[in-house]
Design a protein around this motif. Structure first.
Motif, short mmCIF file in Angstrom:
data_model
loop_
_atom_site.label_atom_id
_atom_site.label_comp_id
_atom_site.label_asym_id
_atom_site.label_seq_id
_atom_site.Cartn_x
_atom_site.Cartn_y
_atom_site.Cartn_z
N LEU A 126 3.99 -4.31 0.59
CA LEU A 126 2.79 -3.78 0.11
C LEU A 126 2.80 -2.39 0.43
CD1 LEU A 126 0.14 -6.44 0.95
CD2 LEU A 126 0.72 -5.86 -1.26
N ALA A 127 3.39 -1.78 1.60
CA ALA A 127 3.31 -0.53 1.74
C ALA A 127 4.35 0.19 0.78
CB ALA A 127 3.91 -0.34 3.22
N VAL A 128 5.39 -0.22 0.63
CA VAL A 128 6.24 0.28 -0.31
C VAL A 128 5.66 0.24 -1.73
CG1 VAL A 128 8.64 0.02 -1.71
CG2 VAL A 128 8.32 -0.54 1.08
N LEU A 129 5.05 -0.70 -2.13
CA LEU A 129 4.37 -0.55 -3.38
C LEU A 129 3.44 0.48 -3.50
CD1 LEU A 129 4.17 -4.46 -4.36
CD2 LEU A 129 5.68 -2.68 -5.28
N TYR A 130 2.62 0.77 -2.25
CA TYR A 130 1.44 1.76 -2.39
C TYR A 130 2.18 3.11 -2.48
CZ TYR A 130 -2.40 4.32 -0.35
OH TYR A 130 -3.35 5.30 -0.15
N PHE A 131 3.29 2.93 -1.87
CA PHE A 131 3.86 4.52 -1.86
C PHE A 131 4.42 4.61 -3.16
CE2 PHE A 131 7.96 6.86 -1.85
CZ PHE A 131 7.68 7.90 -1.12
N VAL B 111 5.43 7.98 -6.59
CA VAL B 111 6.58 8.12 -7.55
C VAL B 111 6.07 7.85 -9.01
CG1 VAL B 111 8.66 6.86 -8.22
CG2 VAL B 111 8.14 7.22 -5.80
N ILE B 112 5.30 6.98 -9.12
CA ILE B 112 4.41 6.94 -10.62
C ILE B 112 3.97 7.97 -11.01
CG2 ILE B 112 3.16 5.57 -11.90
CD1 ILE B 112 3.90 3.05 -10.46
N PRO B 113 3.11 9.09 -10.40
CA PRO B 113 2.63 9.97 -10.95
C PRO B 113 3.44 11.11 -11.30
CG PRO B 113 1.27 9.15 -8.98
CD PRO B 113 2.61 8.43 -9.04
N LEU B 114 4.81 11.10 -10.98
CA LEU B 114 5.80 12.09 -11.17
C LEU B 114 5.97 11.94 -12.69
CD1 LEU B 114 8.03 12.01 -7.96
CD2 LEU B 114 6.29 13.71 -8.77
N PHE B 115 5.91 10.78 -13.28
CA PHE B 115 6.42 10.70 -14.60
C PHE B 115 5.23 10.83 -15.73
CE2 PHE B 115 9.29 8.00 -12.04
CZ PHE B 115 10.49 8.39 -12.41
#
Length: 42
Positions: free
Chosen positions: A27-32, A37-41
């Protein structure tokens, strides 16, 4: 016989804690990823 049952219970508890830790890390990795990461795209 009592000791064997208690040992089995402790093993089950340790297994639950281990899988719980894996879930928390996942869950911590998915939150990160969702926040950084997703907003960069976009």
């Amino acid at each position: 016989m009592e000791d064997h049952k208690q040992g089995a219970g402790n093993g089950a508890g340790a297994t639950a804690i281990k899988y719980g830790a894996w879930i928390i890390m996942l869950l911590a990795v998915l939150y990160f990823l969702a926040n950084y990461v997703i907003p960069l795209f976009r």
